[in-house]
Write a protein that holds these residues in place. Sequence first.
Motif, PDB file in Angstrom:
ATOM      1  N   ASP A 157      41.940 -42.309  39.063  1.00 37.83           N
ATOM      2  CA  ASP A 157      42.513 -42.399  37.719  1.00 37.83           C
ATOM      3  C   ASP A 157      42.523 -41.054  37.012  1.00 37.83           C
ATOM      4  OD1 ASP A 157      42.873 -45.132  38.065  1.00 37.83           O
ATOM      5  OD2 ASP A 157      40.935 -45.634  37.136  1.00 37.83           O
ATOM      6  N   THR A 158      41.687 -40.141  37.449  1.00 37.21           N
ATOM      7  CA  THR A 158      41.575 -38.854  36.773  1.00 37.21           C
ATOM      8  C   THR A 158      42.285 -37.717  37.499  1.00 37.21           C
ATOM      9  OG1 THR A 158      39.476 -38.409  37.883  1.00 37.21           O
ATOM     10  CG2 THR A 158      39.372 -39.492  35.713  1.00 37.21           C
ATOM     11  N   CYS A 159      43.005 -38.020  38.564  1.00 25.39           N
ATOM     12  CA  CYS A 159      43.684 -36.991  39.354  1.00 25.39           C
ATOM     13  C   CYS A 159      45.201 -37.194  39.278  1.00 25.39           C
ATOM     14  CB  CYS A 159      43.229 -37.059  40.811  1.00 25.39           C
ATOM     15  SG  CYS A 159      43.967 -35.802  41.875  1.00 25.39           S
TER      16      CYS A 159
ATOM     17  N   ASP B 165      42.693 -33.055  36.056  1.00 20.86           N
ATOM     18  CA  ASP B 165      41.640 -33.922  36.552  1.00 20.86           C
ATOM     19  C   ASP B 165      40.828 -34.392  35.363  1.00 20.86           C
ATOM     20  OD1 ASP B 165      39.930 -31.805  35.895  1.00 20.86           O
ATOM     21  OD2 ASP B 165      39.788 -31.093  37.949  1.00 20.86           O
ATOM     22  N   GLU B 166      39.638 -34.917  35.602  1.00 23.05           N
ATOM     23  CA  GLU B 166      38.875 -35.505  34.504  1.00 23.05           C
ATOM     24  C   GLU B 166      38.411 -34.489  33.476  1.00 23.05           C
ATOM     25  OE1 GLU B 166      36.069 -34.473  37.793  1.00 23.05           O
ATOM     26  OE2 GLU B 166      37.869 -35.676  37.751  1.00 23.05           O
TER      27      GLU B 166
END
Length: 194
Positions: A150-152, A23-24
């Motif tokens: 976008d972060t997963c 993730d992020e």
Amino acid sequence: MPAESATLSDDTVLDFLNTSASDETRSNEYFKSDQHVLQWMQANRLITSATLPSFTEGTLVNAARSLREAIRKTLFQRKAGLRVNVGLLNAFLMQGHYRLNLVRQSNGQVRLMHEYGHSTPEQFLAQIANAAAEMLAAGDFTLIRKCESDTCSLWFYDRTKAHRRRWCSMARCGNRRKVAAYRARRKGDDGGMA
């Protein structure tokens, strides 16, 4: 791995794939030991405590990670419309041993049971390899999706009635997107009044 991540994809194969995610803020590896693989399989009702095998330490986790990467590669190839390297999964499928039995349940119904061998880690993981092969051959890849964040990096099978699911879960990524959009609207509204 957060507890809800273990089963949020609505598909066992994708849940298996999601045992390595990012993730992020960080990368998460759920399969850190043989015990973690066994716990995951119990949580997903693939084994019971009566079927727990004993392998040389580290061999199960290594086999699980190898299978996961084979599934990841073939899934990406299939999703992208590329030629799927069937050898990746066939290597696991060839090592699996199972038999079919009819079992009469207490209510009189008959159920088909797959009994998997567990002499080796590969045999033990064969039911996941079989499910992945079924998905690759017959799955609806328009419904197999990566979370839109976008972060997963989590994947899911969209089993919703309208087939409009966008997020691994609303509690994780969907809510974050809604909050970010709300803040952006508020900032825009505040900026226009100045």
